[in-house]
Design a protein around this motif. Structure first.
Motif, PDB file in Angstrom:
ATOM      1  N   CYS A  46      46.168  40.550  33.116  1.00 18.97           N
ATOM      2  CA  CYS A  46      46.218  42.017  33.160  1.00 18.97           C
ATOM      3  C   CYS A  46      45.902  42.532  34.550  1.00 18.97           C
ATOM      4  O   CYS A  46      45.974  43.718  34.808  1.00 18.97           O
ATOM      5  CB  CYS A  46      45.266  42.622  32.147  1.00 18.97           C
ATOM      6  N   GLY A  47      45.540  41.655  35.460  1.00 17.32           N
ATOM      7  CA  GLY A  47      45.297  42.098  36.829  1.00 17.32           C
ATOM      8  C   GLY A  47      43.830  42.135  37.205  1.00 17.32           C
ATOM      9  O   GLY A  47      43.472  42.748  38.203  1.00 17.32           O
ATOM     10  N   LYS A  48      42.983  41.474  36.405  1.00 12.99           N
ATOM     11  CA  LYS A  48      41.552  41.460  36.723  1.00 12.99           C
ATOM     12  C   LYS A  48      41.287  40.799  38.063  1.00 12.99           C
ATOM     13  O   LYS A  48      40.609  41.348  38.926  1.00 12.99           O
ATOM     14  CB  LYS A  48      40.760  40.689  35.658  1.00 12.99           C
ATOM     15  N   SER A  49      41.861  39.614  38.225  1.00 15.96           N
ATOM     16  CA  SER A  49      41.616  38.874  39.467  1.00 15.96           C
ATOM     17  C   SER A  49      42.245  39.588  40.655  1.00 15.96           C
ATOM     18  O   SER A  49      41.697  39.577  41.753  1.00 15.96           O
ATOM     19  CB  SER A  49      42.165  37.462  39.360  1.00 15.96           C
ATOM     20  N   THR A  50      43.380  40.227  40.418  1.00 17.54           N
ATOM     21  CA  THR A  50      44.024  40.979  41.500  1.00 17.54           C
ATOM     22  C   THR A  50      43.139  42.152  41.908  1.00 17.54           C
ATOM     23  O   THR A  50      42.978  42.431  43.094  1.00 17.54           O
ATOM     24  CB  THR A  50      45.400  41.483  41.040  1.00 17.54           C
ATOM     25  N   LEU A  51      42.546  42.796  40.914  1.00 10.74           N
ATOM     26  CA  LEU A  51      41.624  43.890  41.222  1.00 10.74           C
ATOM     27  C   LEU A  51      40.480  43.381  42.085  1.00 10.74           C
ATOM     28  O   LEU A  51      40.091  44.008  43.075  1.00 10.74           O
ATOM     29  CB  LEU A  51      41.093  44.493  39.909  1.00 10.74           C
ATOM     30  N   LEU A  52      39.981  42.204  41.718  1.00  8.28           N
ATOM     31  CA  LEU A  52      38.891  41.606  42.498  1.00  8.28           C
ATOM     32  C   LEU A  52      39.344  41.327  43.933  1.00  8.28           C
ATOM     33  O   LEU A  52      38.602  41.579  44.881  1.00  8.28           O
ATOM     34  CB  LEU A  52      38.442  40.312  41.826  1.00  8.28           C
ATOM     35  N   GLU A 220      43.892  47.651  30.572  1.00 10.08           N
ATOM     36  CA  GLU A 220      45.000  47.425  29.641  1.00 10.08           C
ATOM     37  C   GLU A 220      46.307  47.455  30.441  1.00 10.08           C
ATOM     38  O   GLU A 220      46.654  48.470  31.040  1.00 10.08           O
ATOM     39  CB  GLU A 220      44.967  48.518  28.557  1.00 10.08           C
ATOM     40  N   PRO A 221      47.022  46.332  30.461  1.00 11.79           N
ATOM     41  CA  PRO A 221      48.222  46.277  31.292  1.00 11.79           C
ATOM     42  C   PRO A 221      49.354  47.176  30.813  1.00 11.79           C
ATOM     43  O   PRO A 221      50.175  47.613  31.610  1.00 11.79           O
ATOM     44  CB  PRO A 221      48.637  44.801  31.224  1.00 11.79           C
ATOM     45  N   LYS A 222      49.398  47.474  29.513  1.00  7.38           N
ATOM     46  CA  LYS A 222      50.525  48.271  29.019  1.00  7.38           C
ATOM     47  C   LYS A 222      50.482  49.694  29.555  1.00  7.38           C
ATOM     48  O   LYS A 222      51.498  50.255  29.940  1.00  7.38           O
ATOM     49  CB  LYS A 222      50.520  48.286  27.489  1.00  7.38           C
ATOM     50  N   VAL A 223      49.275  50.276  29.592  1.00  2.00           N
ATOM     51  CA  VAL A 223      49.172  51.624  30.151  1.00  2.00           C
ATOM     52  C   VAL A 223      48.803  51.572  31.635  1.00  2.00           C
ATOM     53  O   VAL A 223      48.626  52.599  32.261  1.00  2.00           O
ATOM     54  CB  VAL A 223      48.157  52.488  29.376  1.00  2.00           C
TER      55      VAL A 223
END
Lengths: 255, 381
Positions: A46-52, A220-223
């Motif tokens: 969902c992009g957690k690591s990318t956010l990090l 939440e990746p969908k929204v």
């Protein structure tokens, strides 16, 4: 600039993230307070690591900014950014230990580069850090000679080497046995209480989430956005979002 | 620079009465603040030999970090070693719990690997065994490749045709640019060397012979092989080495796919089949390079130069060149793949494997060429 109160350590404002040409998350806004154990939750991919990666300065956000104690992180020169980054300790998902160095050398490198400590003091500091993660006596091993969980713990020791103000952990307890996982949780809380560290953790280990986190966001990746925030225990009690409930109860709570 | 800013720590050592010493820690104890060494305590303990009890007063302690903790750990060890009684419960709560967390660490395994002095004989012995193991490794590897080839002829070798095509492309088409450049320049250089010598006798036309024989028999096979060792051999070693680091090769093994067939065989085939083709192409380009000097610099007519060139080339020379490059191809492939497959599990090991793949290939190419020179001379080819 944004208005931040004194105890806000990190504030993310209006941040858009992209991965290649796809927008992953839009208009992120959240604050991490000093001495928080802040958990970033969400399903895999969902992009957690990318956010990090955005928070620790590896990837520039498409829009928006991150403020560390009110200071802009992305709208400043690279020198200032590097200066701020010296106060970070980062543990990468797969350890990212330098394979050509022993554990001692791995943990000692930041100390050698950024402090003027004597060799002996560095050695003792490194031994202590390794002992904290339960790797006393493994200092002369190369990362390739250790198990995955041990590598992970060594990476945690390296992240703590300089007693950083902010610690970022990417999935610290995944792959650890329950005993070491619990020790790690204890360690995080001790670091927070005694060194005044702020801790940002990307994880989906429910036990850890409930036992250490006092603040969180749920992505939440969908929204493409944050759908829940706050203390995970309270979040579970108050939310009516089925996705969050399913996540935080492993889908075991039927209503 | 920031010595003025750096916060102050202080350590007072007092002996209260006979047998009891008090350490008063106050101020800020941070790692970067040039904290005291445990030797200070050791020294003052040395002065008062009868100390049996140590008290630590931390009531005036402000902030602290790992610096304090390592100091206290050292102190703890010192006290243990000198049988001095000391009560850790006087320390702040946080210090206690962190120290405890560090002590709680699981059983040490260090004693299992205790090092002992190694004698010269032992060193010589282990080194010899290492070298024999390496040689055996190479022999086994060559045997494995042979078995792989045998399986290929039986149609039992398992690998991806798409991989093979990719390797052909990589070791063939993509190498054309550099092969053209180098062989062209080599032909040109040969022509110049010849020009200086032969023009003294008015025999410039024999430059055509010198260039064509030199290029076809020696220079094209050697130069092409050296290029491919640096280009493709290094790439093979790095690819296989990285796969070894990522446990990809183990993953193949557990799927009952032989890494030899799946990884080494297509790479070897690509080099062995593409190198002779590249060499043939190199022959042409090299002769053209020489021809340009002959025609434009030495002012020989194109027709004369071409006729002279054609008459000097024998089919045996061409075959010799091609055979050589096929052999070089095998040598490069074996050396590079062997280094890659035997790579250690670190970034450094991949670097080493790549370097030694190229060095080994070059040594093998030149040695094999020398052998060819001796044999062809003896056989009169």
């Amino acid at each position: 600039m944004c208005a931040v109160s004194d105890d806000v350590q990190i504030s993310v404002r209006k941040m858009d993230m992209r991965y290649r040409h796809e927008t992953l998350l839009k208009d992120l806004n959240f604050d991490v307070h000093t001495q928080d154990v802040f958990v970033i939750m969400g399903e895999s991919g969902c992009g957690k690591s990318t956010l990090l990666r955005h928070m620790i300065g590896l990837t520039r956000p498409r829009h928006g900014d991150i403020f560390y104690q009110g200071k802009s992180f992305w709208h400043c020169g690279p020198e200032q950014r590097e200066e701020m980054m010296q106060h970070f300790g980062v543990m990468y998902q797969n350890g990212a230990l330098w394979t050509s160095m022993t554990l001692v050398e791995n943990v000692a490198l930041p100390l050698k580069q950024f402090t003027t400590l004597t060799r002996r003091k560095i050695k003792h500091a490194v031994e202590f850090k390794l002992a904290l993660v339960g790797l006393d006596g493994y200092g002369d091993y190369y990362p390739a000679e250790l198990s995955g969980g041990m590598r992970k713990r060594a990476a945690i020791a390296r992240a703590m080497a300089l007693d950083p103000k902010i610690l970022f952990f990417d999935e610290p307890s995944a792959g650890l046995d329950p005993i070491n996982s619990k020790r790690l949780d204890e360690l995080l809380l001790e670091l927070r209480d005694n060194f005044g560290a702020t801790i940002v953790v990307v994880t989906h280990e429910l036990d850890s989430i409930f036992s250490i986190a006092n603040n969180s966001i749920f992505i939440e990746p969908k929204v493409k956005s944050i759908i829940g925030r706050g203390n995970p225990k309270k979040l579970l009690e108050t939310t009516d979002n089925p996705k969050i409930i399913e996540f935080l109860t492993r889908g075991e709570r039927y209503e | 620079m920031d010595s003025k800013k750096s916060p102050k720590w202080s350590l007072d050592i007092t002996t209260i009465d006979a047998g009891e010493m008090c350490l008063q820690l106050s101020g800020t104890w941070k790692m970067r603040a040039n904290l005291p060494d445990i030797d200070i305590i050791k020294k003052s303990l040395g002065k008062h030999t009868n100390i049996s009890k140590l008290r630590i007063d931390t009531s005036a302690l402000k902030t602290w970090d790992t610096g304090l903790l390592t100091f206290l750990r050292d102190l703890h060890r010192l006290c243990e070693a000198q049988h001095i009684d000391y009560n850790p419960e006087e320390l702040p709560k946080g210090v206690q719990s962190l120290l405890l967390l560090a002590e709680e660490a699981p059983e040490k395994y260090r004693h299992l690997f205790s090092s002992h002095r190694i004698s010269l004989f032992e060193k010589v012995g282990t080194e010899t065994l290492k070298i024999t193991a390496i040689i055996m490794g190479i022999i086994i590897f060559v045997g494995d490749i042979s078995l792989s080839l045998y399986r290929l002829f039986l149609g039992k070798a398992r690998f991806l045709i798409s991989d093979l095509i990719l390797f052909f492309q990589e070791a063939g088409v993509y190498a054309l640019g550099i092969v053209t450049l180098i062989n062209f320049l080599v032909g040109l250089i040969l022509a110049y060397i010849g020009a200086v010598q032969l023009s003294q006798f008015g025999a410039q036309i024999y430059i055509a012979n010198l260039v064509s024989i030199g290029v076809i028999r020696e220079m094209a096979p050697i130069m092409t092989a050296i290029i491919m060792a640096g280009r493709t051999g290094a790439a093979y070693a790095a690819q296989l080495g990285t796969m070894q680091v990522n446990e990809e090769i183990d993953a193949l093994r557990t799927l009952a796919i032989r890494p030899m067939d799946f990884l080494v065989l297509p790479r070897t085939l690509a080099l062995v089949l593409m190198l002779p083709l590249l060499c043939l192409y190199g022959d042409l380009v090299g002769i053209m390079g020489g021809g340009i000097i002959g025609v434009f610099v030495l002012k020989l007519s194109i027709l004369r130069y071409s006729v002279q060139t054609l008459s000097s080339i024998s089919i045996a020379d061409v075959f010799l060149g091609i055979t050589k490059s096929a052999v070089f191809g095998i040598l490069i492939a074996v050396a590079s793949c062997h280094r890659g497959m035997k790579c250690g599990r670190s970034a450094e090991a991949v670097g080493k494997a790549t370097t030694s793949a190229v060095v080994t290939s070059l040594v093998l190419i030149i040695s094999a060429d020398a052998l060819f020179a001796v044999f062809t001379n003896a056989l009169g080819i």
